[in-house]
Design an enzyme around this catalytic site. Sequence first.
Site, PDB file in Angstrom:
ATOM      1  CB  CYS A  29      60.646-132.896 -39.082  1.00 58.41           C
ATOM      2  SG  CYS A  29      61.422-134.338 -40.214  1.00 58.41           S
ATOM      3  N   GLY A  33      58.066-135.584 -34.243  1.00 59.83           N
ATOM      4  CA  GLY A  33      59.258-136.077 -34.406  1.00 59.83           C
ATOM      5  C   GLY A  33      59.892-136.460 -33.035  1.00 59.83           C
ATOM      6  CG  ASN A  63      57.531-130.466 -41.573  1.00 57.61           C
ATOM      7  OD1 ASN A  63      56.557-129.867 -41.408  1.00 57.61           O
ATOM      8  ND2 ASN A  63      57.317-131.967 -41.981  1.00 57.61           N
ATOM      9  N   GLY A  64      59.052-132.204 -44.632  1.00 60.09           N
ATOM     10  CA  GLY A  64      58.305-132.570 -45.841  1.00 60.09           C
ATOM     11  C   GLY A  64      59.392-133.554 -46.550  1.00 60.09           C
ATOM     12  CB  CYS A  99      49.159-132.249 -45.757  1.00 57.45           C
ATOM     13  SG  CYS A  99      48.885-133.828 -44.836  1.00 57.45           S
ATOM     14  CE1 TYR A 111      48.404-139.650 -35.142  1.00 56.23           C
ATOM     15  CE2 TYR A 111      49.920-139.100 -36.630  1.00 56.23           C
ATOM     16  CZ  TYR A 111      49.623-139.739 -35.606  1.00 56.23           C
ATOM     17  OH  TYR A 111      50.519-140.499 -34.824  1.00 56.23           O
ATOM     18  CB  SER A 134      44.617-139.593 -31.857  1.00 61.88           C
ATOM     19  OG  SER A 134      44.276-140.965 -31.538  1.00 61.88           O
ATOM     20  CG  ASP A 160      41.831-143.163 -33.094  1.00 61.24           C
ATOM     21  OD1 ASP A 160      42.020-141.993 -32.783  1.00 61.24           O
ATOM     22  OD2 ASP A 160      42.752-144.023 -32.885  1.00 61.24           O
ATOM     23  CG  ASP A 161      43.329-139.584 -35.510  1.00 58.34           C
ATOM     24  OD1 ASP A 161      43.451-141.007 -35.223  1.00 58.34           O
ATOM     25  OD2 ASP A 161      44.582-139.237 -35.848  1.00 58.34           O
ATOM     26  CB  CYS A 187      52.135-140.030 -47.580  1.00 62.11           C
ATOM     27  SG  CYS A 187      52.589-138.309 -47.253  1.00 62.11           S
ATOM     28  CB  CYS A 245      47.488-133.064 -50.563  1.00 60.34           C
ATOM     29  SG  CYS A 245      48.179-134.686 -51.130  1.00 60.34           S
ATOM     30  CB  CYS A 284      47.292-140.948 -48.155  1.00 63.23           C
ATOM     31  SG  CYS A 284      46.529-139.642 -47.125  1.00 63.23           S
TER      32      CYS A 284
END
Length: 468
Positions: free
Chosen positions: A7, A33, A107-108, A241, A247, A288, A350-351, A387, A438, A441
């Site tokens: 968020c 969001g 957020n998280g 992250c 993205y 993106s 793309d990303d 994730c 991090c 993923c």
Amino acid sequence: MRARECCGIVAINSKSSIAKKIFFGLKVIQHRGQEAAGIAVAKDMKITCVKSSGLVHEVFDKDTLERLEGNVGIGHVRYSTTGVKTADEAHPITATTSNGDIAICHNGEFVNAERVALEKKLSGYEGETDTEILARILVKELDTTSDPTRAISRTLSKLRGAYSLAILVGDRLFAARDPHGIRPLCLGRMKEGHVVASETPILDLLEAEFIRDLKPGEIVEVGNDLAKSFEMARPEHTGHCMFEYVYFSRPDNLLDGRLVYDVRKRIGQILARENETNADLVVPVPDSGRAHAAGFADESGLPLVEGLIKNRFVERTFILPEQREREIGVLLKLNPIRSLVEDKKIVLVDDSIIRGTTMKKIVNILKKAGTGKVHVRVGCPPIRHPCYLGIDMKTRDQFVANDRSVEEIREEIGADSLAYVSLEGLVEAIDYPKEELCLGCLTGEYPVEIDGEKLRRRERLEDFTEKG
Ligand code: SF4
């Protein structure tokens, strides 16, 4: 637990009314969001909160903003990950303590909230989100101390995961960032106070001067004239992250000293360097892939052409929760300019590729428009692991790269060739030592201890080899 979220947050403490400022700030980060929005303001120790499902401009109008009277407040935009869309889940989460009302924006994601709730014998926690559990623990702590910073730090010391938080305790505003610095949060000085925000473009809009990012593990009390700081125990390494750079953040966001646009452009340059391609044009997937494509064109010397036109009034497909909504979203969103792509060999940039459904449809519409060859180039290595730290990628089978080689993915999306930036290339572009990021993923190893998953080891990047 019902839902987890990634968020965006805006919080302001000022000498004048702040509801409209928070409203405009939330509009700047609407991309973080799109399912719910909320604002809570404090006045005379009493908190008033308005929140609902919908986009920011759907939740608030002139009347609701006028009802939100006060000079200190927090706001939030949210998307859920389970498809449940009720106003109850929207933030801010509010509660009452013996020290007055509290409100929280998060957020998280906390990875051990349920376990802590069990240990603390919180009744009925099973149906609650991780942020609601945080609120309940904070209420208990605030009942034992009149020092909110101490109560917040005690609460956070029990919880593990990714969090950027804005918390109202009565009329006092606090902000906190998790010890790994996984999600962003920055601090700015306004003419009449301070602002805390997920992304720096909010500061530009509010004509606030950027002070700095919150440090990993920092709790800040945000007053009118000063910001007092408290630091929690920090791990040896951060875990920023990588997906915020790839993205999630706006390209004009200055995140931990790096302009996201520059990082994406560097990724594109490295992608071109790693994958020499026989083509006529570079075409970005709008919006993106734009910065990545600019970098690819720069490095390769190929012309950059806007061969796909985006309908700006359709939501981002990745964060729409229902599969059917996502499919319709792609068709509504993009249209190729036939005269630009017909009979051409194009590099489509793309990303990232998550589920692959969007890319498959884009390749398909380009082929239908007569494009000669579609070479897909991707600014993020294959995503194969979930994730747990606040981005909506929860199960392995949703990823097109799950159990597929690069060649199998190429076949699935219908491209003539497919290549991803390497893990080393991505890390080089973000310009952090790999142990400060991090990459969970991508590698399946996470900076935070997560049940059933591997804790990040200090392995060499080359040990994570690509399939195919
Ligand atoms: S697992 Fe991926 S998306 Fe989640 S925090 Fe880590 S890098 Fe970001």
